[in-house]
Design an enzyme around this catalytic site. Structure first.
Site: not given
Ligand code: NOJ
Length: 524
Positions: A205, A264
């Site tokens: 993440d 991500e």
């Molecule tokens: C990316 C995640 O996919 C999202 O859902 C989340 O709100 C943010 N990161 C913060 O962790």
């Protein structure tokens, strides 16, 4: 059993990975919220669909201020979602079906309920407890700098003694300080905990956010998230993140077979994204440039060309993604209704024909649209509150899956249960049950396309074939693919037709491809 077999260490290079948003996939105990036993009960759907792996969003103990992306304990399961034994059982069941399991790790921030943050709040400024986070004195009466939260409003919150702490997301998600050695050690231990439990990898993440620019300088822009696509911000995509991933790679490689990680990482362009997948770093990074492209031949061609040009020098496979739990569902983005669905069918054949790995988001195989009219009282995304109730946020792509035609929750949970977000009228016809066996359904198109994709030469290069400006025509190993974005066009196919996204007329090698339609043929 997946044809690649569970022992092939290169499985991820051409895998199709299905994202399970745990709260909305399947509810085993009837509390209206999806859970691990629910996922276990529906693994047969994934095996039959023909994917190689599932990625499960966070299921760790959490106050759920951001749907579980606010983790209070990295080594357990939230009671809403089950137990550690359920997690073990899920991994075992998935492996028995030839499916690998990737779990989320959230290293940019903890929940404010995490013991570290609770200790930081009661400790003094300058203490080691505060040193695990980014506490700073303010500037005058204001915050230490001008950084904005991704969810709206300032990225700083003041505590009682006057110091401020940084949170790039909600104020209940304090950012940890990755220059503190204890932080690094702790997350390496968390990786090992889940690897020892048997998972096959991680989705990282906010992988681009862990390291902040030295001195925390102002971003100098009043619309930081509006410019994030074109400019580098002092809190994203900093050089220091790469060293962290090198140390993670060493841990992943120490397991047999080696485990994998996908970043991500939202960056300006494909070249910046490719830096996360250099040979000693991560295995994959989501291709958000593909997800963001409009439905046009020129736009998609440019992203595909850029992606392959950026990934091939570092030896990493490209990835392709159209939807996830943070963006509007692509049926809706592509025009909604019958037009959006027609384009989603064509987009599937385009995406699955590209070299590399594909990420699917739960419900896209059913053609679920974004739910744009959820009642305000049902909205839970922190964006809704933090934007002063002006942006509805991401709940519209998180509505629980319809499995059956009947039942109060359409099979998402036991009869009598009520899903945490209401399923729209009409979703009974989109259910897995309603689409199964209907050759015209999107679900059956997914099943057929995924089955045929298994025969495509892995690791072959993409070769563009000549076409007009409204067409994309290419060869990938033994597969030919054409997508038409303009008025009906004639395409020459150099082998037997395998699959089309709509009915097409074909006369020998001449295929008449209507607008927003894609075709596959096999190349001997
Ligand atoms: C990316 C995640 O996919 C999202 O859902 C989340 O709100 C943010 N990161 C913060 O962790």
């Amino acid at each position: 059993m997946s044809p690649t077999g569970v022992t092939d260490p290169r499985w991820w290079r051409h895998a199709v990975i299905y994202q399970v948003y745990v709260r909305s996939f399947a509810d085993g105990d009837g509390d209206g919220i999806g859970d691990l036993p629910g996922i276990r009960s529906r693994l047969d759907h994934l095996a039959r669909l023909g994917v190689d792996a599932l990625w499960i969003t966070p299921f760790y103990p959490s106050p759920m201020a951001d749907g579980g992306y606010d983790v209070a304990d990295y080594r357990d399961v939230d009671p809403t979602f089950g137990t550690l034994d359920d997690a073990r059982g899920l991994v075992a069941d998935a492996h028995a079906l030839g499916l690998r399991v990737i779990v989320d790790i959230v290293p940019n921030h903890t929940s404010a309920a995490h013991p570290w943050f609770q200790q930081a709040l009661t400790a003094a400024p300058g203490s080691p407890e505060r040193g695990r986070y980014l506490f700073r004195p303010g500037r005058g009466d204001g915050p230490p700098n001008d950084w904005e939260s991704v969810f709206g409003g300032p990225a700083w919150t003041r505590v009682e003694d006057g110091e401020w702490y940084l949170h790039l997301f909600d104020s209940s998600q304090p950012d940890v300080d990755w220059s503190t050695p204890e932080v690094r050690t702790e997350y390496l231990a968390v990786l090992r905990f889940w690897l020892d439990l048997g998972v096959d990898g991680f989705r990282i993440d906010v992988a681009h956010g862990l390291v902040k620019a030295e001195g925390l300088p102002d971003a100098g822009d009043s619309d930081q998230h509006g410019v994030a696509d074109t400019q580098r911000l002092p809190y994203f995509d900093q050089e220091g993140v790469h060293e962290i991933y090198r140390s993670w790679r060493a841990v992943l490689d120490s397991y047999s077979p080696p485990r994998v990680a996908v970043a991500e990482a939202w960056t300006r362009d494909a070249a910046r994204t490719a830096r996360y997948v250099r040979p000693d770093e991560l295995h994959q990074a989501f291709n958000f440039h593909y997800l963001r492209a409009d439905w046009s031949a020129a736009g998609l061609r440019a992203v595909i060309v850029d992606t392959l040009a950026a990934t091939s020098p570092v030896g990493a496979p490209a990835t392709w993604v159209l939807s996830n739990h943070d963006v509007q569902r692509h049926v809706t983005r592509y025009g909604d209704g019958p037009l959006g669905l027609r384009r989603a069918r064509a987009a599937l054949l385009l995406t699955l024909a590209l070299p590399g790995s594909v990420y699917l988001y739960q419900g896209e195989e059913l053609g679920l649209p974004e739910v744009l009219d959820l009642p305000e009282s049902a909205l839970q995304d922190p964006i809704w509150r933090r934007s002063g109730f002006t942006e509805r946020g991401r709940d519209g792509c998180r509505v629980p899956i319809p499995w059956t035609r009947e039942g109060s929750a359409l099979g998402f949970g036991p009869t009598g249960s009520r899903p945490w977000l209401p399923q729209p009228e009409g979703w009974s016809d989109l259910s897995v049950q309603a689409q199964t066996g209907d050759p015209a359904s999107l679900l059956e198109l997914y099943r057929t396309a995924l089955r045929l994709r298994r025969d495509v030469t892995p690791e072959a290069d993409l070769e563009w074939l000549e076409s007009g400006p409204e067409l994309l025509v290419f060869r990938h190993g033994n597969l030919g693919c054409a997508v038409n974005f303009g008025a009906t066009a004639q395409v020459t196919v150099s082998g037997p037709l395998l699959l089309t996204s709509e009915q097409c007329e074909v006369d020998g090698v001449k295929l008449l491809l209507p607008q927003d339609t894609a075709a596959w043929w096999s190349i001997p």
